[in-house]
Design an enzyme around this catalytic site. Structure first.
Site, PDB file in Angstrom:
ATOM      1  N   GLY A  75      -5.591   2.465  -7.312  1.00 57.77           N
ATOM      2  CA  GLY A  75      -6.172   3.539  -6.710  1.00 57.77           C
ATOM      3  C   GLY A  75      -6.746   3.463  -5.191  1.00 57.77           C
ATOM      4  CG  ASP A  76      -7.384   3.427  -0.625  1.00 57.92           C
ATOM      5  OD1 ASP A  76      -7.945   1.968  -0.769  1.00 57.92           O
ATOM      6  OD2 ASP A  76      -7.568   4.094   0.224  1.00 57.92           O
TER       7      ASP A  76
ATOM      8  CB  SER B 100      -6.432  -4.535  -9.364  1.00 58.17           C
ATOM      9  OG  SER B 100      -6.739  -3.373  -9.363  1.00 58.17           O
TER      10      SER B 100
ATOM     11  CE  LYS C  95      -4.294   0.931   0.249  1.00 61.50           C
ATOM     12  NZ  LYS C  95      -5.516   0.267  -0.343  1.00 61.50           N
TER      13      LYS C  95
ATOM     14  CB  THR D  25     -14.389  -1.573  -4.833  1.00 61.64           C
ATOM     15  OG1 THR D  25     -13.145  -1.659  -5.403  1.00 61.64           O
ATOM     16  CG2 THR D  25     -14.428  -2.056  -3.365  1.00 61.64           C
TER      17      THR D  25
HETATM   18  P1  NDP Z   1     -13.095   7.831  -2.859  1.00 62.61           P
HETATM   19  O1  NDP Z   1     -11.680   8.824  -2.757  1.00 62.61           O
HETATM   20  O2  NDP Z   1     -13.430   7.835  -4.191  1.00 62.61           O
HETATM   21  O3  NDP Z   1     -14.043   8.177  -1.961  1.00 62.61           O
HETATM   22  C1  NDP Z   1     -14.103   8.479  -0.311  1.00 62.61           C
HETATM   23  C2  NDP Z   1     -15.171   8.839  -0.052  1.00 62.61           C
HETATM   24  O4  NDP Z   1     -15.112   8.612   1.483  1.00 62.61           O
HETATM   25  C3  NDP Z   1     -15.750  10.263  -0.232  1.00 62.61           C
HETATM   26  O5  NDP Z   1     -17.051  10.457  -0.066  1.00 62.61           O
HETATM   27  C4  NDP Z   1     -15.051  11.016   0.707  1.00 62.61           C
HETATM   28  O6  NDP Z   1     -15.364  12.187   1.254  1.00 62.61           O
HETATM   29  C5  NDP Z   1     -15.205  10.272   2.097  1.00 62.61           C
HETATM   30  N1  NDP Z   1     -14.307  10.246   3.149  1.00 62.61           N
HETATM   31  C6  NDP Z   1     -12.969   9.800   2.995  1.00 62.61           C
HETATM   32  N2  NDP Z   1     -12.291   9.946   4.226  1.00 62.61           N
HETATM   33  C7  NDP Z   1     -13.423  10.397   5.050  1.00 62.61           C
HETATM   34  C8  NDP Z   1     -13.295  10.684   6.259  1.00 62.61           C
HETATM   35  N3  NDP Z   1     -12.165  10.689   7.154  1.00 62.61           N
HETATM   36  N4  NDP Z   1     -14.560  10.836   6.996  1.00 62.61           N
HETATM   37  C9  NDP Z   1     -15.411  10.952   6.379  1.00 62.61           C
HETATM   38  N5  NDP Z   1     -15.726  10.584   4.704  1.00 62.61           N
HETATM   39  C10 NDP Z   1     -14.504  10.518   4.436  1.00 62.61           C
HETATM   40  O7  NDP Z   1     -12.409   6.462  -2.350  1.00 62.61           O
HETATM   41  P2  NDP Z   1     -13.074   5.209  -2.439  1.00 62.61           P
HETATM   42  O8  NDP Z   1     -14.498   5.054  -2.755  1.00 62.61           O
HETATM   43  O9  NDP Z   1     -12.041   4.419  -3.320  1.00 62.61           O
HETATM   44  O10 NDP Z   1     -12.601   4.445  -1.274  1.00 62.61           O
HETATM   45  C11 NDP Z   1     -13.540   4.352  -0.001  1.00 62.61           C
HETATM   46  C12 NDP Z   1     -13.179   3.232   0.832  1.00 62.61           C
HETATM   47  O11 NDP Z   1     -12.943   1.974   0.006  1.00 62.61           O
HETATM   48  C13 NDP Z   1     -11.642   3.243   1.373  1.00 62.61           C
HETATM   49  O12 NDP Z   1     -11.620   2.636   2.728  1.00 62.61           O
HETATM   50  C14 NDP Z   1     -10.911   2.427   0.581  1.00 62.61           C
HETATM   51  O13 NDP Z   1      -9.696   1.907   1.247  1.00 62.61           O
HETATM   52  C15 NDP Z   1     -11.683   1.138   0.401  1.00 62.61           C
HETATM   53  N6  NDP Z   1     -11.504   0.644  -0.792  1.00 62.61           N
HETATM   54  C16 NDP Z   1     -11.320   1.221  -2.120  1.00 62.61           C
HETATM   55  C17 NDP Z   1     -11.079   0.338  -3.156  1.00 62.61           C
HETATM   56  C18 NDP Z   1     -11.083   0.977  -4.650  1.00 62.61           C
HETATM   57  O14 NDP Z   1     -10.913   0.034  -5.500  1.00 62.61           O
HETATM   58  N7  NDP Z   1     -11.290   1.979  -4.775  1.00 62.61           N
HETATM   59  C19 NDP Z   1     -10.943  -1.111  -3.183  1.00 62.61           C
HETATM   60  C20 NDP Z   1     -11.048  -1.555  -1.788  1.00 62.61           C
HETATM   61  C21 NDP Z   1     -11.534  -0.944  -0.755  1.00 62.61           C
HETATM   62  P3  NDP Z   1     -15.204  13.649   0.277  1.00 62.61           P
HETATM   63  O15 NDP Z   1     -15.758  13.464  -1.011  1.00 62.61           O
HETATM   64  O16 NDP Z   1     -15.332  14.691   1.070  1.00 62.61           O
HETATM   65  O17 NDP Z   1     -13.565  13.530   0.042  1.00 62.61           O
HETATM   66  O1  2IT Z   2      -7.991  -1.508  -0.803  1.00 59.62           O
HETATM   67  C1  2IT Z   2      -8.109  -1.843  -1.936  1.00 59.62           C
HETATM   68  O2  2IT Z   2      -8.014  -3.345  -2.232  1.00 59.62           O
HETATM   69  C2  2IT Z   2      -7.873  -1.064  -3.065  1.00 59.62           C
HETATM   70  N1  2IT Z   2      -7.567   0.004  -2.916  1.00 59.62           N
HETATM   71  C3  2IT Z   2      -7.573  -1.528  -4.486  1.00 59.62           C
HETATM   72  C4  2IT Z   2      -5.978  -1.978  -4.761  1.00 59.62           C
HETATM   73  C5  2IT Z   2      -5.775  -2.391  -6.045  1.00 59.62           C
HETATM   74  O3  2IT Z   2      -4.494  -2.822  -6.351  1.00 59.62           O
HETATM   75  O4  2IT Z   2      -6.763  -2.400  -7.001  1.00 59.62           O
END
Ligand code: NDP
Ligand code: 2IT
Length: 450
Positions: free
Chosen positions: A164-165, A382, A125, A208
């Site tokens: 991404g994350d 991925s 990560k 996801t």
């Molecule tokens: P994005 O950046 O696309 O979206 C994140 C969302 O969560 C936004 O709405 C953001 O608000 C909100 N957010 C972030 N931090 C906070 C906080 N501290 N308090 C309140 N709201 C918060 O990220 P993702 O959708 O990709 O990721 C969301 C979750 O999913 C994370 O835990 C990530 O690790 C997990 N994840 C993502 C994967 C992926 O493929 N993208 C895969 C597996 C897990 P705002 O719009 O105001 O920034």
């Molecule tokens: O938390 C996760 O699994 C991710 N953000 C996706 C990682 C990836 O390599 O696609």
């Protein structure tokens, strides 16, 4: 003192300030107790001692110039945790809260998640404390280029493959890839989540969220239940939340909540997905914009949240999909969900529920899909993107979605059967952790003392 307690104490002693990392280690190693008792080869090979120390932690400085010519300095990280079953794989998070504890908890979780996907991927990560909010497109580009100026020397299609994350989506992957290509003169599958016209995979963007709903369907099917016609609560409003909502709506469910870092929306008529995509994918603004366009919706600012509660989880629902961030659902929130009739929690985010909240779900015997199982669809696709890049052949949407669906079903079956094997039927925390651990630990033993 038991092996497990020794490990928990060791982590606390060595890294006293890393609370999120302690939490992730505690959650995993406590649930490994049944397999550690049964097979002493893991303790004899010091597997846990090896797993809790990353293969390598890379910390670096990122220096970039903003639109006003001011020089800014951020911290960059890539934690290469474990590569026993494949190249390091895991996302990059750009958020001001990013620190070594957060990147290490995410990297540690990723080891077991990637193992569960059945694909050949190790755990890693990375990220930065850079805050993308309010930055121009050019500033985002310059930051990504500066970040890659250091990262490129550590990654590679067979070494370490970031994605991404939070705060890193298709736009950022584009800028990162462009700079990698410039610096190395290579075009290869070094990053996933790429755009479709230059090596990306169909369904990666949706993976996801869709995968998390497929996982919920599997949990519910065991109990003769389905999502059709059901009220659902979703938190977050980014990539994971948006495509969770899209799949829920396709299946006839009614998601009624979304949230962001400033507040939450409750829309009794169901979330308007097109409006949400416009606000978060195109305009990139706060959810206050949603209620200005939708009279059935109510907005609560984070300043008005009742102390210690996340109001998203206090709206009655049948199924809940935490999809924002770590520790966004505590024991009070879990109690409210259970009391209001929620029978299913499928975690799109990483570690969104506190350890106390997880205990409530397990004792109430509701369907609970921990993040490392329920949100593995993103990294799984991925892995499918890496397979398409390696064979230079793109797959169709239908085929890729079918593979994703099958992987989510297989993860559920593996976690479920493993829980049963260890006398903990229905406990997917124990099942997912043991199944994910066993594959990695056995590979480490096969490969000798390194
Ligand atoms: P994005 O950046 O696309 O979206 C994140 C969302 O969560 C936004 O709405 C953001 O608000 C909100 N957010 C972030 N931090 C906070 C906080 N501290 N308090 C309140 N709201 C918060 O990220 P993702 O959708 O990709 O990721 C969301 C979750 O999913 C994370 O835990 C990530 O690790 C997990 N994840 C993502 C994967 C992926 O493929 N993208 C895969 C597996 C897990 P705002 O719009 O105001 O920034
Ligand atoms: O938390 C996760 O699994 C991710 N953000 C996706 C990682 C990836 O390599 O696609």
């Amino acid at each position: 003192m038991s092996y497990v307690n020794n490990i928990i104490n060791l982590v606390k002693e060595k890294y006293p300030e890393q609370a999120e990392f302690h939490q992730a280690v505690k959650e995993v190693v406590e649930s490994l107790e049944p397999i550690l008792k049964k097979c002493n080869k893991y303790e004899n090979s010091a597997i846990l001692e090896r797993l809790i120390i990353p293969d390598r932690e890379i910390h670096f400085r990122v220096t970039w110039e903003d639109d006003n010519g001011k020089i800014n300095v951020n911290r960059g990280y890539r934690i290469e945790f474990n590569s026993a079953i494949g190249p390091y794989k895991g996302g990059l998070r750009f958020h001001p809260s990013v620190n070594p504890s957060i990147i290490k908890f995410l990297g540690f979780e990723q080891i077991f998640k990637n193992s569960l996907t059945t694909l050949s991927m190790g755990g890693g990560k990375g990220g930065s404390d850079f805050d993308p909010k309010g930055k121009s497109n050019n500033e985002i580009m310059r930051f990504c280029q500066a970040f890659m100026n250091e990262l490129f020397r550590h990654i590679g299609a067979h070494t370490d493959v970031p994605a991404g994350d939070i705060g890193v989506g298709g736009r950022e992957i584009g800028y990162l890839f462009g700079q990698y290509r410039k610096l190395t003169n290579r075009f290869d599958g070094v990053l996933t989540g790429k755009a479709l016209n230059w090596g990306g995979s169909l369904v990666r963007k949706e993976a996801t969220g869709y995968g998390c709903v497929y996982f919920a369907q599997e949990m519910l099917r065991q109990r003769g239940e389905s999502l059709d016609g059901k009220i659902c609560s979703v938190s977050g409003s980014g990539n994971v939340a948006i495509y969770t909502i899209e799949k829920l709506q396709q299946l006839g469910a009614k998601p009624v909540t979304i949230s962001d870092s400033k507040g939450m929306v409750y829309d009794k008529d169901g979330i308007d997905l097109e409006l949400l995509k416009e606000i978060k994918e195109v305009k990139r603004v706060s959810l206050e914009e949603y209620v200005k366009n939708k009279s059935s919706a109510q907005y609560t600012s984070i300043k008005d949240y009742p102390k210690g509660k996340n109001p998203v989880w206090h709206i009655p629902c049948f199924a809940a999909f935490p999809s924002a961030t770590q520790n966004e659902l505590n024991a009070d929130d879990a109690e409210a969900l259970i009391k209001n009739g929620c029978i299913c929690v499928s975690e799109g985010a990483n570690m969104p529920s506190t350890i106390e909240a997880v205990h409530k779900f397990i004792s109430a015997k509701i369907c609970y899909g921990p993040g490392k199982a329920a949100n593995a669809g993103g990294v799984a696709v991925s892995g499918l993107e890496m397979a398409q890049n390696a064979s230079m052949t793109p797959w169709t949407f239908e085929y890729t979605d079918k593979r994703l669906h099958q992987i989510m079903e297989d993860i559920f079956n593996n976690a479920s059967q493993t829980a049963k094997e260890f006398g903990e039927e229905g406990n997917l925390v124990i099942g997912a952790n043991i199944a994910g651990f066993r594959k990695v630990a056995d590979a480490m033993i096969d490969q000798g003392v390194i």
